[in-house]
Design an enzyme around this catalytic site. Sequence first.
Site, PDB file in Angstrom:
ATOM      1  N   ASP A  21       0.829  -1.209   0.000  1.00 58.16           N
ATOM      2  CA  ASP A  21       0.000   0.000   0.000  1.00 58.16           C
ATOM      3  C   ASP A  21       0.866   1.263   0.000  1.00 58.16           C
ATOM      4  O   ASP A  21       1.983   1.258   0.504  1.00 58.16           O
ATOM      5  CB  ASP A  21      -0.928  -0.029   1.227  1.00 58.16           C
ATOM      6  CG  ASP A  21      -2.105   0.914   1.059  1.00 58.16           C
ATOM      7  OD1 ASP A  21      -2.349   1.380  -0.074  1.00 58.16           O
ATOM      8  OD2 ASP A  21      -2.778   1.192   2.065  1.00 58.16           O
ATOM      9  N   GLY A  22       0.310   2.328  -0.569  1.00 58.68           N
ATOM     10  CA  GLY A  22       0.952   3.645  -0.492  1.00 58.68           C
ATOM     11  C   GLY A  22       1.626   4.110  -1.774  1.00 58.68           C
ATOM     12  O   GLY A  22       2.312   5.139  -1.771  1.00 58.68           O
ATOM     13  N   ARG A  61      -0.119   9.268  -9.784  1.00 53.88           N
ATOM     14  CA  ARG A  61      -0.240   8.012  -9.023  1.00 53.88           C
ATOM     15  C   ARG A  61       0.350   6.821  -9.793  1.00 53.88           C
ATOM     16  O   ARG A  61       0.928   5.918  -9.219  1.00 53.88           O
ATOM     17  CB  ARG A  61      -1.719   7.708  -8.722  1.00 53.88           C
ATOM     18  CG  ARG A  61      -2.391   8.677  -7.774  1.00 53.88           C
ATOM     19  CD  ARG A  61      -3.879   8.320  -7.636  1.00 53.88           C
ATOM     20  NE  ARG A  61      -4.055   6.947  -7.189  1.00 53.88           N
ATOM     21  CZ  ARG A  61      -3.961   6.541  -5.926  1.00 53.88           C
ATOM     22  NH1 ARG A  61      -3.727   7.413  -4.974  1.00 53.88           N
ATOM     23  NH2 ARG A  61      -4.127   5.282  -5.614  1.00 53.88           N
ATOM     24  N   THR A  66     -10.720  -6.817  -5.225  1.00 50.70           N
ATOM     25  CA  THR A  66     -11.999  -6.736  -5.958  1.00 50.70           C
ATOM     26  C   THR A  66     -12.537  -5.298  -5.848  1.00 50.70           C
ATOM     27  O   THR A  66     -13.112  -4.774  -6.797  1.00 50.70           O
ATOM     28  CB  THR A  66     -13.032  -7.724  -5.370  1.00 50.70           C
ATOM     29  OG1 THR A  66     -13.001  -7.636  -3.948  1.00 50.70           O
ATOM     30  CG2 THR A  66     -12.727  -9.153  -5.769  1.00 50.70           C
ATOM     31  N   ASN A  94     -10.784  -2.598  -5.750  1.00 53.53           N
ATOM     32  CA  ASN A  94     -10.000  -1.634  -6.541  1.00 53.53           C
ATOM     33  C   ASN A  94     -10.630  -1.355  -7.903  1.00 53.53           C
ATOM     34  O   ASN A  94     -10.272  -0.372  -8.564  1.00 53.53           O
ATOM     35  CB  ASN A  94      -8.549  -2.111  -6.718  1.00 53.53           C
ATOM     36  CG  ASN A  94      -7.710  -1.984  -5.459  1.00 53.53           C
ATOM     37  OD1 ASN A  94      -6.813  -2.789  -5.215  1.00 53.53           O
ATOM     38  ND2 ASN A  94      -7.988  -0.978  -4.639  1.00 53.53           N
ATOM     39  N   GLU A 139       0.998 -12.821  12.746  1.00 57.12           N
ATOM     40  CA  GLU A 139       1.483 -11.596  13.373  1.00 57.12           C
ATOM     41  C   GLU A 139       1.284 -10.457  12.368  1.00 57.12           C
ATOM     42  O   GLU A 139       1.449 -10.655  11.160  1.00 57.12           O
ATOM     43  CB  GLU A 139       2.978 -11.721  13.703  1.00 57.12           C
ATOM     44  CG  GLU A 139       3.292 -12.773  14.746  1.00 57.12           C
ATOM     45  CD  GLU A 139       2.702 -12.444  16.115  1.00 57.12           C
ATOM     46  OE1 GLU A 139       2.651 -11.250  16.479  1.00 57.12           O
ATOM     47  OE2 GLU A 139       2.263 -13.373  16.809  1.00 57.12           O
TER      48      GLU A 139
HETATM   49  C1  IPE Z   1      -5.486  -2.684  -0.481  1.00 56.68           C
HETATM   50  O1  IPE Z   1      -5.123  -1.351  -0.597  1.00 56.68           O
HETATM   51  C2  IPE Z   1      -5.358  -3.361  -1.807  1.00 56.68           C
HETATM   52  C3  IPE Z   1      -4.004  -3.505  -2.340  1.00 56.68           C
HETATM   53  C4  IPE Z   1      -2.903  -3.153  -1.740  1.00 56.68           C
HETATM   54  C5  IPE Z   1      -3.914  -4.129  -3.628  1.00 56.68           C
HETATM   55  P1  IPE Z   1      -6.220  -0.195  -0.803  1.00 56.68           P
HETATM   56  O2  IPE Z   1      -5.452   1.083  -0.831  1.00 56.68           O
HETATM   57  O3  IPE Z   1      -7.086  -0.503  -1.953  1.00 56.68           O
HETATM   58  O4  IPE Z   1      -7.076  -0.328   0.538  1.00 56.68           O
HETATM   59  P2  IPE Z   1      -8.003   0.734   1.281  1.00 56.68           P
HETATM   60  O5  IPE Z   1      -8.973   1.242   0.267  1.00 56.68           O
HETATM   61  O6  IPE Z   1      -7.108   1.834   1.783  1.00 56.68           O
HETATM   62  O7  IPE Z   1      -8.618  -0.021   2.399  1.00 56.68           O
HETATM   63  C1  IPE Z   2      -1.446   0.228  -3.449  1.00 58.17           C
HETATM   64  O1  IPE Z   2      -1.221   1.584  -3.470  1.00 58.17           O
HETATM   65  C2  IPE Z   2      -1.618  -0.368  -4.829  1.00 58.17           C
HETATM   66  C3  IPE Z   2      -2.985  -0.783  -5.170  1.00 58.17           C
HETATM   67  C4  IPE Z   2      -4.021  -0.734  -4.383  1.00 58.17           C
HETATM   68  C5  IPE Z   2      -3.195  -1.287  -6.505  1.00 58.17           C
HETATM   69  P1  IPE Z   2      -2.429   2.626  -3.531  1.00 58.17           P
HETATM   70  O2  IPE Z   2      -2.766   2.877  -4.951  1.00 58.17           O
HETATM   71  O3  IPE Z   2      -3.539   2.178  -2.669  1.00 58.17           O
HETATM   72  O4  IPE Z   2      -1.745   3.918  -2.911  1.00 58.17           O
HETATM   73  P2  IPE Z   2      -2.403   4.921  -1.866  1.00 58.17           P
HETATM   74  O5  IPE Z   2      -2.876   4.096  -0.703  1.00 58.17           O
HETATM   75  O6  IPE Z   2      -3.519   5.613  -2.571  1.00 58.17           O
HETATM   76  O7  IPE Z   2      -1.268   5.826  -1.494  1.00 58.17           O
HETATM   77 MG    MG Z   3      -4.048   2.426  -0.726  1.00 54.13          MG
END
Ligand code: IPE
Ligand code: IPE
Ligand code: MG
Length: 231
Positions: A13-14, A26, A59, A61, A195
Amino acid sequence: MASTLNHVAIIMDGNGRWAKEKNMPRTYGHKKGSENLRDLSFYIFDQGIKYLSVYCFSTENFNRPKEEVDFLMNLFVEKFQKEFKEYKKKNIRVVFSGRRENLREDVLEAMDTITEETKQNTRATFNLCLNYGGQYEIVDAIKKIIAEKVDVKNLTPEILNHYLYQDLPPVDFVIRTSGEKRLSNFMLYQSSYAELYFPDVYFPDFDQKEFDKALDVYFHRDRRFGKIEEK
Ligand code: IPE
Ligand code: IPE
Ligand code: MG
């Protein structure tokens, strides 16, 4: 102190926030995240870890703007086509977890190729969760159990595990980067005794050094599984 680490699961994430901090789109974050995953996965397997699961696309996303979803799908195709030879050479089996429906034909094709090309590999298993939702996984397992007329009187957690998208050992360690502290529907069944670790770095910056830190955290955890602490 935890003594073994067999299955690591990463919620990557991030990417978006990482890019935003650099005044970049992004999508640039996703590209860097994908490059990081390649290097990091090889490093993790070099540590002798046998199972690595990663959350590539949930799903949920699909609720993102079409341009971002399209970019990610193109990135997956490109990545699988480019990297499958490396996983093959390194004797790593690549498998997928998730629903096939709603995925584009070229994405499915690239997934099938990398799966087929690496299916004999024995050193480790790399489980890519794509169009994946943990609740759907359990629902889909129950559907299979009903369709196969399994004798539910003798159903056990191990038997149910066999009907998940992949029959993998339990997750020992869930890492979610970016500081968010939730599972977002990731491997709910397999992580029942895992964990949890929530480092404050965005995924593109979660490098080998950060993984070493995570290992140190894990091996200092006391995994009790309901028993009394052993000193
Ligand atoms: C979870 O991240 C899904 C992946 C890392 C692929 P998201 O960024 O989609 O999750 P939420 O929306 O912050 O819960
Ligand atoms: C995780 O990064 C990748 C996917 C969910 C595909 P994000 O796209 O969720 O990045 P943030 O959370 O918006 O920074
Ligand atoms: Mg995210």
